[in-house]
Enzyme design. Structure first.
Site, PDB file in Angstrom:
ATOM      1  N   SER A  43     -94.100 -48.666 -13.996  1.00  0.00           N
ATOM      2  CA  SER A  43     -92.702 -50.279 -14.097  1.00  0.00           C
ATOM      3  C   SER A  43     -93.517 -50.601 -15.269  1.00  0.00           C
ATOM      4  O   SER A  43     -93.363 -50.534 -16.706  1.00  0.00           O
ATOM      5  CB  SER A  43     -92.466 -50.471 -12.859  1.00  0.00           C
ATOM      6  OG  SER A  43     -91.493 -51.199 -13.130  1.00  0.00           O
ATOM      7  N   ASP A  53     -91.938 -44.493 -14.814  1.00  0.00           N
ATOM      8  CA  ASP A  53     -91.046 -45.146 -15.254  1.00  0.00           C
ATOM      9  C   ASP A  53     -91.170 -46.177 -15.731  1.00  0.00           C
ATOM     10  O   ASP A  53     -91.164 -47.760 -14.585  1.00  0.00           O
ATOM     11  CB  ASP A  53     -90.929 -45.604 -13.963  1.00  0.00           C
ATOM     12  CG  ASP A  53     -89.332 -45.200 -13.210  1.00  0.00           C
ATOM     13  OD1 ASP A  53     -88.427 -44.694 -13.865  1.00  0.00           O
ATOM     14  OD2 ASP A  53     -89.706 -45.053 -12.374  1.00  0.00           O
ATOM     15  N   HIS A  87     -87.513 -45.262  -7.744  1.00  0.00           N
ATOM     16  CA  HIS A  87     -88.757 -45.392  -8.627  1.00  0.00           C
ATOM     17  C   HIS A  87     -89.932 -45.694  -7.726  1.00  0.00           C
ATOM     18  O   HIS A  87     -91.462 -46.351  -8.495  1.00  0.00           O
ATOM     19  CB  HIS A  87     -88.019 -47.328  -9.112  1.00  0.00           C
ATOM     20  CG  HIS A  87     -89.152 -48.008  -9.733  1.00  0.00           C
ATOM     21  ND1 HIS A  87     -89.388 -47.518 -10.844  1.00  0.00           N
ATOM     22  CD2 HIS A  87     -89.078 -49.257  -9.963  1.00  0.00           C
ATOM     23  CE1 HIS A  87     -89.707 -48.126 -11.807  1.00  0.00           C
ATOM     24  NE2 HIS A  87     -89.899 -49.557 -10.842  1.00  0.00           N
TER      25      HIS A  87
END
Length: 396
Positions: free
Chosen positions: A242, A265, A322
């Protein structure tokens, strides 16, 4: 009955590699400029370890504050339960175990254990240095030394340092909330994070040179000088999840010592133009199925198209969310995860194997020699991976 319940531990999955894993934590001195990391590394065979060598807890101390930071960031229902659960999770690594010796393992599993490849790990928004322990342990079981950073840009769920002036004073670095689209603040954060990556590499260079490093954390006599002459810093890579994926891109653009990167991600909103212009290293993007959106995919595609012909790739894990690539996928009870879009519907153990295989093979290709090692688990990649993205970018 109740005593057994209170002694309950959640064990993160064992890694697939041929080497046992050790872990320790390091804070390089005092003050806000210090570097705080977990180290994961191959350790000695079981018969060479102490009989009482303990398994490492998932969260570092102060454990309650790290646990509560995660609960608060996630606005978790059943907060007391999750605080207890996080504090009672253990990793498949031995706490403060010694570094592997070059000839510890038989030749059938032998890798160059004298010169160990090195990875940097960057956590996402609201995470900490423990959040990707499963991936860190997996890579360490295949012979890597992994340095996982506690970022102190106020994006971690909790961090801290020791005061330079008052020996016993602990200075907390809590999570600070900014608007998700506040570019000025996010840009500041990603550059603080990138400097922390550089500081971590500098610290690893000191380890390798045998320089004295004062560890502000009492690690029961763990000797950092074990790493002298053992780190192959010419084979240095970075991975992150992330916001850690955005940090990975920024660090690759700014620190030439890094050879390649893996973005799990990735969230690229915080990046400035200079990152897109200067990144020219091989990158593997592994996205989840439900998190990404058109603008972010276009940022990733910009890197893929502008990477000067370097080997870059975008993959998407089917039926995932996620948090599927993080430790939360293994800790959160399946009954609760089932109703949370952040996890998807593919079992955590399956996604873990697929994700680890993709990471392992990319690193072997970029950092290995001509005789690339083969990932030990049989995983049907094509059943779980989509080439490119599932996101329609034509609307914007």
């Amino acid at each position: 009955m109740f005593s057994n319940w209170f002694n309950y531990k959640t064990a993160l999955p064992k890694p697939s590699g041929p080497y046992n894993v050790g872990t320790t934590e390091v804070m390089s001195g005092r003050g806000e400029e210090s570097t705080l990391i977990n180290l994961y590394y191959p350790t000695r065979p079981t018969n060479e370890l102490k009989n009482d060598q303990p398994s490492a807890p998932w969260l570092p101390e102060p454990m309650r504050e790290y646990a509560q930071g995660l609960v608060d960031f996630g606005s978790m229902k059943f907060g007391s339960f999750f605080n207890w659960l996080f504090r009672n999770t253990v990793t498949p690594a031995y706490w403060n175990a010694p570094l592997v010796l070059p000839n510890d393992y038989n030749q059938s599993s032998q890798f160059d254990l004298q010169n160990l490849r090195v990875l940097i790990c960057s956590h996402g928004l609201g995470g900490n240095r423990a959040i990707l322990s499963v991936t860190c342990c997996e890579m360490a079981s295949h012979g890597y030394v992994v340095a996982s950073i506690d970022h102190r840009d106020y994006s971690a769920s909790h961090s801290y340092y020791y005061s330079e002036k008052e020996q016993t004073k602990v200075v907390k670095v809590p999570f600070k909330s900014f608007a998700i689209d506040d570019f000025e603040e996010r840009y500041k954060q990603v550059n603080i994070r990138t400097q922390e990556v550089t500081d971590t590499i500098n610290l690893l260079e000191k380890f390798n040179a045998g320089e004295q490093v004062i560890n502000a954390i009492d690690n029961n006599g763990f000797e950092l000088k074990q790493f002298k002459g053992r780190l192959d810093l010419s084979s240095l890579a970075i991975f992150g999840h992330s916001f850690g994926g955005g940090t990975t891109i920024n660090a690759l653009a700014k620190d030439k010592r890094l050879k390649c990167g893996i973005c799990l991600d990735a969230w690229l909103f915080p990046l400035g133009e200079e990152a897109y212009e200067n990144v020219d290293k091989p990158i593997l993007f592994i996205n989840s199925y439900s998190f990404q959106w058109s603008k972010n995919i276009k940022r990733i595609q910009r890197i893929l198209l502008g990477n000067n012909g370097k080997k870059c790739k975008l993959l998407t894990l089917k039926n995932t969310g996620h948090l599927s690539q993080t430790d939360f996928a293994h800790i959160t009870p399946s009954l609760l995860a089932k109703y949370n879009r952040s996890f998807g519907i593919t079992p955590a153990v399956t996604i873990n194997a697929v994700n680890n295989k993709l990471c392992f093979e990319f690193l072997e290709m970029q950092l290995g020699n001509e005789n690339h090692r083969v990932y030990p688990l049989s995983v049907q990649i094509e059943d779980h991976v989509l080439e490119g993205t599932n996101v329609d970018t034509s609307a914007e």
